[in-house]
Design an enzyme around this catalytic site. Sequence first.
Site, PDB file in Angstrom:
ATOM      1  N   ARG A 177       0.852  -1.196   0.000  1.00 12.97           N
ATOM      2  CA  ARG A 177       0.000   0.000   0.000  1.00 12.97           C
ATOM      3  C   ARG A 177       0.889   1.248   0.000  1.00 12.97           C
ATOM      4  O   ARG A 177       0.608   2.238  -0.657  1.00 12.97           O
ATOM      5  CB  ARG A 177      -0.945   0.009   1.215  1.00 12.97           C
ATOM      6  CG  ARG A 177      -1.652   1.343   1.406  1.00 12.97           C
ATOM      7  CD  ARG A 177      -2.872   1.297   2.310  1.00 12.97           C
ATOM      8  NE  ARG A 177      -2.769   0.408   3.436  1.00 12.97           N
ATOM      9  CZ  ARG A 177      -2.001   0.607   4.524  1.00 12.97           C
ATOM     10  NH1 ARG A 177      -1.264   1.704   4.619  1.00 12.97           N
ATOM     11  NH2 ARG A 177      -1.961  -0.283   5.495  1.00 12.97           N
ATOM     12  N   TYR A 208     -16.821  17.212 -14.217  1.00 17.13           N
ATOM     13  CA  TYR A 208     -17.180  15.788 -14.315  1.00 17.13           C
ATOM     14  C   TYR A 208     -18.185  15.432 -13.208  1.00 17.13           C
ATOM     15  O   TYR A 208     -18.038  15.881 -12.069  1.00 17.13           O
ATOM     16  CB  TYR A 208     -15.892  14.971 -14.185  1.00 17.13           C
ATOM     17  CG  TYR A 208     -16.104  13.489 -14.128  1.00 17.13           C
ATOM     18  CD1 TYR A 208     -16.520  12.779 -15.252  1.00 17.13           C
ATOM     19  CD2 TYR A 208     -15.883  12.781 -12.947  1.00 17.13           C
ATOM     20  CE1 TYR A 208     -16.718  11.412 -15.189  1.00 17.13           C
ATOM     21  CE2 TYR A 208     -16.075  11.409 -12.880  1.00 17.13           C
ATOM     22  CZ  TYR A 208     -16.495  10.730 -14.008  1.00 17.13           C
ATOM     23  OH  TYR A 208     -16.696   9.377 -13.933  1.00 17.13           O
ATOM     24  N   ASP A 235      -7.655  18.935 -13.750  1.00 19.85           N
ATOM     25  CA  ASP A 235      -7.990  17.588 -14.209  1.00 19.85           C
ATOM     26  C   ASP A 235      -7.669  17.534 -15.707  1.00 19.85           C
ATOM     27  O   ASP A 235      -8.361  18.135 -16.522  1.00 19.85           O
ATOM     28  CB  ASP A 235      -9.474  17.308 -13.932  1.00 19.85           C
ATOM     29  CG  ASP A 235      -9.874  15.879 -14.284  1.00 19.85           C
ATOM     30  OD1 ASP A 235      -9.245  15.291 -15.186  1.00 19.85           O
ATOM     31  OD2 ASP A 235     -10.826  15.363 -13.671  1.00 19.85           O
ATOM     32  N   LYS A 269      -8.962   6.514 -18.776  1.00 19.97           N
ATOM     33  CA  LYS A 269      -9.322   7.040 -20.090  1.00 19.97           C
ATOM     34  C   LYS A 269      -8.135   6.906 -21.054  1.00 19.97           C
ATOM     35  O   LYS A 269      -7.717   5.812 -21.330  1.00 19.97           O
ATOM     36  CB  LYS A 269      -9.825   8.477 -19.948  1.00 19.97           C
ATOM     37  CG  LYS A 269     -10.783   8.683 -18.750  1.00 19.97           C
ATOM     38  CD  LYS A 269     -12.095   7.913 -18.869  1.00 19.97           C
ATOM     39  CE  LYS A 269     -12.896   7.844 -17.569  1.00 19.97           C
ATOM     40  NZ  LYS A 269     -13.197   9.110 -16.936  1.00 19.97           N
TER      41      LYS A 269
HETATM   42  C1  LIG Z   1     -13.581   9.512 -15.650  1.00 20.47           C
HETATM   43  C2  LIG Z   1     -13.199  10.822 -15.114  1.00 20.47           C
HETATM   44  C3  LIG Z   1     -12.892  10.995 -13.762  1.00 20.47           C
HETATM   45  C4  LIG Z   1     -13.019   9.884 -12.749  1.00 20.47           C
HETATM   46  O1  LIG Z   1     -12.113   8.855 -12.988  1.00 20.47           O
HETATM   47  P1  LIG Z   1     -12.404   7.325 -12.628  1.00 20.47           P
HETATM   48  O2  LIG Z   1     -11.164   6.637 -13.099  1.00 20.47           O
HETATM   49  O3  LIG Z   1     -13.650   6.911 -13.329  1.00 20.47           O
HETATM   50  O4  LIG Z   1     -12.568   7.247 -11.137  1.00 20.47           O
HETATM   51  C5  LIG Z   1     -12.497  12.257 -13.347  1.00 20.47           C
HETATM   52  N1  LIG Z   1     -12.420  13.289 -14.201  1.00 20.47           N
HETATM   53  C6  LIG Z   1     -12.716  13.163 -15.510  1.00 20.47           C
HETATM   54  C7  LIG Z   1     -12.601  14.340 -16.406  1.00 20.47           C
HETATM   55  C8  LIG Z   1     -13.109  11.925 -16.008  1.00 20.47           C
HETATM   56  O5  LIG Z   1     -13.425  11.810 -17.311  1.00 20.47           O
END
Ligand SMILES: *Cc1c(COP(=O)(O)O)cnc(C)c1O
Length: 387
Positions: free
Chosen positions: A52, A104, A176, A201
């Site tokens: 961890r 998001y 982000d 993503k």
């Molecule tokens: C998908 C997404 C998240 C969250 O990520 P997860 O891996 O699904 O927890 C946060 N910000 C954006 C812009 C996203 O597309």
Amino acid sequence: MTDDSEERIETRAIHAGQDPDEETGALMTPIFANSTYVQDGPGDHRGYEYSRTGNPTRTDLEANIASLEGGEYGRAFSSGMGSINTVLNLLEAGDHVVTGDDVYGGTHRIFTQVYEDYDLEFDFVDTTDHDAVEEAMGEETELLWVETPTNPLMRVNDIEALADVAHEYDALCAVDNTFATPYLQRPLDLGADIVSHSLTKYLGGHSDVVGGALVTNDEELDERLGFYQNSVGATPSPFDCFLVLRGTKTLPVRMDRHCDNARELAQWLEDHDAVDRVYYPGLESHPQHDVAEKQMDDFGGMLSFELDGTLEEASTLVSETEVFTLAESLGGVESLIEQPAAMTHAAIPREERVAAGLSDGLVRVSVGVEHVDDLKADLERAFEAAL
Ligand SMILES: *Cc1c(COP(=O)(O)O)cnc(C)c1O
């Protein structure tokens, strides 16, 4: 590890953070499936005690992502939400956060449904309007959370200008960077303090893993993030780290194709009779096209368009495609299509949703790396079936 900061991102994507295994010569980072590590004497370990806290596969991933973002320090998490949560762990009750009104959905949810209960305060504003951002900022503001491009209308926020506003108020600016990826946009270079990713993503890129990451250039900040990473424990498995490392190697070549396909599709849709409007930062008609040009190297693989039709017709459209898969999420090699009003944004009351620009006929597309002519033919067939 050699200093790779002079190398180009295509080279760093493949090599940064990864040296062949000293003992065996194994070229790829092994999946270190270990919870614990031998100590030569009590407290006398070789860098790892417990997975961890640290795991060699994760170490390589963290170094790789940090290098891609042009940052010193990387931290990996079990999801993008795990990384967002860790940034919020830096705050205390009474602190105030300013963020976009189109962040998001999961980000909006953790802000309002988790951390408001811990006495953090959030203001949601149009972050393309810098006066509105300044007006929302105050003495208690500790964080400006920026997303760009945003979902699903692909609004582009000026990272450099917003980081300046945050710093005027002694607040952190976190960006982000999930939609753009470091191949197209590097927020730390533009003044951001923390970059956050959903590795699920584009960085993973193959729709087969969920993960998150944070990158910073500030050692003290990284230490605090590391403390919460270890204390909260939303850390990724070695196998998931391996999958993302496999993905980041091809990030530049995948992104080039994503961008080429999305640009061509956006132009084709803009000229199409069945379409009212296209949202893509690469189009001159995009309201923040100049900001996108300034801060991005290309315009990404995400776009949305308004079908000249009803909610039902848009539902038929997204159900009729065959090359595009009807699914939420984004950033994989395969093209995905979805209808925000009925899927990702269905929880927002219709009146509010339409006022925010999310019409019934809005369709969001994650443009994959298939041949663009097959994507056009697929949409053309679906238009005919829907309208
Ligand atoms: C998908 C997404 C998240 C969250 O990520 P997860 O891996 O699904 O927890 C946060 N910000 C954006 C812009 C996203 O597309």
